[in-house]
Design a protein around this motif. Structure first.
Motif, PDB file in Angstrom:
ATOM      1  N   TYR A  25       0.838  -1.208   0.000  1.00  0.00           N
ATOM      2  CA  TYR A  25       0.000   0.000   0.000  1.00  0.00           C
ATOM      3  C   TYR A  25       0.873   1.259   0.000  1.00  0.00           C
ATOM      4  O   TYR A  25       1.634   1.505   0.947  1.00  0.00           O
ATOM      5  CB  TYR A  25      -0.927   0.005   1.220  1.00  0.00           C
ATOM      6  CG  TYR A  25      -1.850  -1.192   1.264  1.00  0.00           C
ATOM      7  CD1 TYR A  25      -2.938  -1.290   0.400  1.00  0.00           C
ATOM      8  CD2 TYR A  25      -1.613  -2.237   2.155  1.00  0.00           C
ATOM      9  CE1 TYR A  25      -3.781  -2.393   0.425  1.00  0.00           C
ATOM     10  CE2 TYR A  25      -2.446  -3.345   2.197  1.00  0.00           C
ATOM     11  CZ  TYR A  25      -3.523  -3.422   1.322  1.00  0.00           C
ATOM     12  OH  TYR A  25      -4.348  -4.519   1.347  1.00  0.00           O
TER      13      TYR A  25
ATOM     14  N   LYS B 217      -7.641  -6.781  10.473  1.00  0.00           N
ATOM     15  CA  LYS B 217      -8.887  -6.249   9.920  1.00  0.00           C
ATOM     16  C   LYS B 217      -9.050  -4.761  10.255  1.00  0.00           C
ATOM     17  O   LYS B 217      -9.557  -3.978   9.436  1.00  0.00           O
ATOM     18  CB  LYS B 217     -10.082  -7.048  10.436  1.00  0.00           C
ATOM     19  CG  LYS B 217     -10.363  -6.895  11.920  1.00  0.00           C
ATOM     20  CD  LYS B 217     -11.667  -7.591  12.316  1.00  0.00           C
ATOM     21  CE  LYS B 217     -11.992  -7.302  13.790  1.00  0.00           C
ATOM     22  NZ  LYS B 217     -13.294  -7.900  14.185  1.00  0.00           N
TER      23      LYS B 217
ATOM     24  N   LEU C 136      -6.533  -2.813   8.059  1.00  0.00           N
ATOM     25  CA  LEU C 136      -7.017  -2.706   6.680  1.00  0.00           C
ATOM     26  C   LEU C 136      -8.216  -1.766   6.578  1.00  0.00           C
ATOM     27  O   LEU C 136      -8.369  -1.049   5.582  1.00  0.00           O
ATOM     28  CB  LEU C 136      -7.388  -4.090   6.153  1.00  0.00           C
ATOM     29  CG  LEU C 136      -6.209  -5.049   5.915  1.00  0.00           C
ATOM     30  CD1 LEU C 136      -6.718  -6.411   5.485  1.00  0.00           C
ATOM     31  CD2 LEU C 136      -5.248  -4.474   4.878  1.00  0.00           C
ATOM     32  N   ALA C 137      -9.043  -1.749   7.630  1.00  0.00           N
ATOM     33  CA  ALA C 137     -10.171  -0.811   7.634  1.00  0.00           C
ATOM     34  C   ALA C 137      -9.663   0.626   7.646  1.00  0.00           C
ATOM     35  O   ALA C 137     -10.219   1.516   6.986  1.00  0.00           O
ATOM     36  CB  ALA C 137     -11.064  -1.083   8.843  1.00  0.00           C
TER      37      ALA C 137
ATOM     38  N   ARG D 299      -8.359   1.389   4.175  1.00  0.00           N
ATOM     39  CA  ARG D 299      -9.502   1.606   3.278  1.00  0.00           C
ATOM     40  C   ARG D 299     -10.079   3.013   3.477  1.00  0.00           C
ATOM     41  O   ARG D 299     -10.454   3.693   2.505  1.00  0.00           O
ATOM     42  CB  ARG D 299     -10.563   0.541   3.555  1.00  0.00           C
ATOM     43  CG  ARG D 299     -11.699   0.508   2.533  1.00  0.00           C
ATOM     44  CD  ARG D 299     -12.639  -0.649   2.808  1.00  0.00           C
ATOM     45  NE  ARG D 299     -11.986  -1.942   2.604  1.00  0.00           N
ATOM     46  CZ  ARG D 299     -11.637  -2.780   3.594  1.00  0.00           C
ATOM     47  NH1 ARG D 299     -11.901  -2.457   4.865  1.00  0.00           N
ATOM     48  NH2 ARG D 299     -11.053  -3.922   3.332  1.00  0.00           N
ATOM     49  N   LYS D 300     -10.123   3.440   4.725  1.00  0.00           N
ATOM     50  CA  LYS D 300     -10.649   4.777   5.036  1.00  0.00           C
ATOM     51  C   LYS D 300      -9.764   5.862   4.431  1.00  0.00           C
ATOM     52  O   LYS D 300     -10.258   6.846   3.858  1.00  0.00           O
ATOM     53  CB  LYS D 300     -10.740   4.928   6.553  1.00  0.00           C
ATOM     54  CG  LYS D 300     -11.322   6.246   7.022  1.00  0.00           C
ATOM     55  CD  LYS D 300     -11.385   6.273   8.546  1.00  0.00           C
ATOM     56  CE  LYS D 300     -11.930   7.599   9.055  1.00  0.00           C
ATOM     57  NZ  LYS D 300     -11.955   7.639  10.558  1.00  0.00           N
TER      58      LYS D 300
ATOM     59  N   PHE E  92      -7.662   5.534   1.865  1.00  0.00           N
ATOM     60  CA  PHE E  92      -7.745   5.475   0.408  1.00  0.00           C
ATOM     61  C   PHE E  92      -9.048   6.116  -0.083  1.00  0.00           C
ATOM     62  O   PHE E  92      -9.087   6.745  -1.139  1.00  0.00           O
ATOM     63  CB  PHE E  92      -7.652   4.028  -0.059  1.00  0.00           C
ATOM     64  CG  PHE E  92      -6.242   3.537  -0.245  1.00  0.00           C
ATOM     65  CD1 PHE E  92      -5.221   3.991   0.564  1.00  0.00           C
ATOM     66  CD2 PHE E  92      -5.935   2.611  -1.232  1.00  0.00           C
ATOM     67  CE1 PHE E  92      -3.915   3.549   0.405  1.00  0.00           C
ATOM     68  CE2 PHE E  92      -4.628   2.169  -1.411  1.00  0.00           C
ATOM     69  CZ  PHE E  92      -3.611   2.637  -0.581  1.00  0.00           C
ATOM     70  N   GLY E  93     -10.096   5.935   0.711  1.00  0.00           N
ATOM     71  CA  GLY E  93     -11.377   6.496   0.339  1.00  0.00           C
ATOM     72  C   GLY E  93     -11.360   8.015   0.249  1.00  0.00           C
ATOM     73  O   GLY E  93     -12.101   8.622  -0.531  1.00  0.00           O
TER      74      GLY E  93
ATOM     75  N   LYS F   4      -9.793   6.173  -3.823  1.00  0.00           N
ATOM     76  CA  LYS F   4      -9.157   4.910  -4.165  1.00  0.00           C
ATOM     77  C   LYS F   4      -9.857   3.771  -3.421  1.00  0.00           C
ATOM     78  O   LYS F   4     -10.538   3.982  -2.410  1.00  0.00           O
ATOM     79  CB  LYS F   4      -7.674   4.917  -3.782  1.00  0.00           C
ATOM     80  CG  LYS F   4      -6.852   5.981  -4.479  1.00  0.00           C
ATOM     81  CD  LYS F   4      -5.410   5.935  -3.991  1.00  0.00           C
ATOM     82  CE  LYS F   4      -4.550   7.005  -4.610  1.00  0.00           C
ATOM     83  NZ  LYS F   4      -3.166   6.971  -4.066  1.00  0.00           N
ATOM     84  N   THR F   5      -9.637   2.557  -3.884  1.00  0.00           N
ATOM     85  CA  THR F   5     -10.149   1.369  -3.208  1.00  0.00           C
ATOM     86  C   THR F   5      -9.024   0.373  -3.023  1.00  0.00           C
ATOM     87  O   THR F   5      -7.973   0.451  -3.694  1.00  0.00           O
ATOM     88  CB  THR F   5     -11.281   0.715  -4.029  1.00  0.00           C
ATOM     89  OG1 THR F   5     -10.781   0.360  -5.319  1.00  0.00           O
ATOM     90  CG2 THR F   5     -12.477   1.649  -4.154  1.00  0.00           C
ATOM     91  N   ILE F   6      -9.231  -0.576  -2.095  1.00  0.00           N
ATOM     92  CA  ILE F   6      -8.243  -1.641  -1.922  1.00  0.00           C
ATOM     93  C   ILE F   6      -8.922  -2.991  -2.109  1.00  0.00           C
ATOM     94  O   ILE F   6     -10.145  -3.094  -2.015  1.00  0.00           O
ATOM     95  CB  ILE F   6      -7.567  -1.558  -0.525  1.00  0.00           C
ATOM     96  CG1 ILE F   6      -8.596  -1.800   0.588  1.00  0.00           C
ATOM     97  CG2 ILE F   6      -6.865  -0.238  -0.324  1.00  0.00           C
ATOM     98  CD1 ILE F   6      -7.946  -1.942   1.950  1.00  0.00           C
TER      99      ILE F   6
END
Length: 446
Positions: free
Chosen positions: A400, A429, A432-433, A436-437, A439-440, A444-446
């Motif tokens: 990432y 988890k 990664l959350a 994801r936040k 990137f959002g 972006k997405t993962i």
């Protein structure tokens, strides 16, 4: 705060203000009673270790200069001392013009002006009055070193009708014995920033760090180069740097660490907040910063610099022309500032190329590579937490691409999740959350 120094200042000023009271009474007797009494001698400051005494001694202040200084200090320390100027002229049923003075917005006492100082120091002697105008002029050390000044007046008003103002910096020195730390306000749109981190916490690639080291070298050895090596005639004082790169790559942290290393306060000016749509307001806002920063050991950090230093517009309207004048004004103030000025922007492409020659350094802060990211990940968590089995930060760093600021945000998210569970383990988890936040935020997405 040093209570002994504060008490020492209080003792010195108590004697000085008592002397000023005698001077004022003597001047009133001379003026109204035609008394031949002379001013009492000022207190002897020999051996006085107060900040006030040291500054008066350093400048070898004359009696008139000490009177002017005390008049500027009195409203802040002993305002009732000036109440004798509230005498009314019975002939005209008004105050005496020669006393000068104004009323404050909320202060109910007498606020002295240059005219007040002229009355006390010179009376009706014109030659002494002219000398006082020099004392309050731009070439005197009062103004040059920003100790006190005459507040600007309307162009049609006499110079001495302006209020006599003591600079906040010296008011703090004379009373508390410590430098003044201004807070964010309309005439000073800047905030002091600092960090609890150290240089080892700053993760940059070798090239960027080498360029930052050049700034460190200048701050440490610049005065020697200018003064001992006699280069001041060839090199302008001060240093100007442009930091550019994505958010969260260490630009602000680098400025804070430079300040921390050399004991310099760092003031962050967000140009996006300073730039005004109203003609003339931007210059006024910026003047408040530079005027207070003069002769102080500060680092000025202009964030969002492209808000004012973007590609210059064609002068198709009066507003366009004035915007370009504001840029020219800021550039001139930056070039004249004898300290360290850092401008930061996310995109160098937004900065007009014509400004490049104004900077000694233009440093790119890139998104960290995998090795730098791994180091940031390792430093981002408290020492007592553990990683869930199978969670490899080295793999996360490779997979990432993130800035240091984004990694810290993920760390915060993961640690709060652990606290909520009543645990000290960082779960994959949750991490990664958090990613994801982040990137959002950029779509972006993962």
């Amino acid at each position: 705060m040093d209570n002994l120094l504060m008490q020492s200042n209080a003792n010195a000023l108590q004697k000085e203000l008592a002397w000023l009271g005698e001077v004022l009474n003597t001047r009133m007797q001379q003026y109204f009673e035609r008394s031949t009494a002379i001013f009492p001698a000022p207190p002897d400051l020999t051996g006085d270790d107060s900040t006030y005494a040291r500054i008066v001694t350093y400048y070898n202040m004359t009696t008139p200069e000490r009177i002017v200084l005390l008049l500027a200090l009195a409203p802040h320390i002993q305002p009732q001392l000036l109440d004798l100027f509230y005498l009314r002229n019975s002939t005209y049923d008004r105050g005496f013009t020669e006393f000068g003075g104004i009323r404050g917005t909320t202060h109910s006492g007498f606020l002295p002006t240059g005219e007040t100082a002229a009355f006390v120091v010179a009376g009706d002697h014109l030659a002494q009055r002219f000398l006082l105008q020099q004392t309050l002029g731009p070439d005197h050390f009062f103004a040059k070193h920003h100790i006190l000044y005459i507040q600007s007046t309307a162009t049609t008003d006499p110079f001495l009708s302006g209020a006599l103002q003591i600079a906040n910096e010296y008011l703090s020195y004379f009373t508390l014995g410590t430098p003044h730390k201004p807070g964010y306000k309309t005439d000073f749109p800047a905030r002091r920033i600092e960090t609890g981190l150290n240089w080892e916490d700053l993760v940059l690639d070798e090239r960027t760090m080498a360029e930052v080291d050049e700034i460190r070298t200048w701050v440490e050895h610049g005065p020697t180069l200018l003064n001992d090596w006699k280069m001041s005639a060839r090199i302008k004082p001060g240093y100007r740097a442009l930091f550019y790169g994505p958010p969260g790559t260490g630009k602000s942290l680098t400025a804070c660490l430079l300040g921390k290393t050399f004991g310099m306060d760092v003031y962050r000016i967000d140009l996006s907040m300073v730039v005004s749509k109203f003609i003339g307001e931007t210059e006024k806002n910026l003047a408040g910063v530079f005027d207070q920063a003069a002769n102080k050991n500060w680092i000025l950090f202009f964030d969002e610099a492209d808000a004012l230093f973007g590609k210059r517009s064609n002068t198709t309207s009066s507003n366009d022309r004035y915007a370009n004048q504001e840029v020219a004004y800021l550039l001139q103030r930056i070039e004249d500032f004898p300290g360290l000025v850092i401008l930061a922007t996310n995109l160098k492409a937004n900065i007009d190329e014509a400004f490049g020659r104004r900077f000694q350094s233009m440093i790119y802060f890139p998104v960290p590579g995998p090795q730098q990211r791994e180091r940031i990940w390792q430093q981002a968590f408290p020492a007592h937490v553990t990683m869930e089995n199978g969670l490899q930060l080295s793999e996360i760093a490779k997979k990432y691409e993130m800035t240091g600021g984004a990694i810290i945000n993920v760390s915060r998210h993961s640690c709060l999740a652990a606290l909520k569970r009543g645990d000290t383990a960082i779960l994959q988890k949750d991490l990664l959350a958090g990613i994801r936040k982040e990137f959002g935020k950029e779509g972006k997405t993962i």
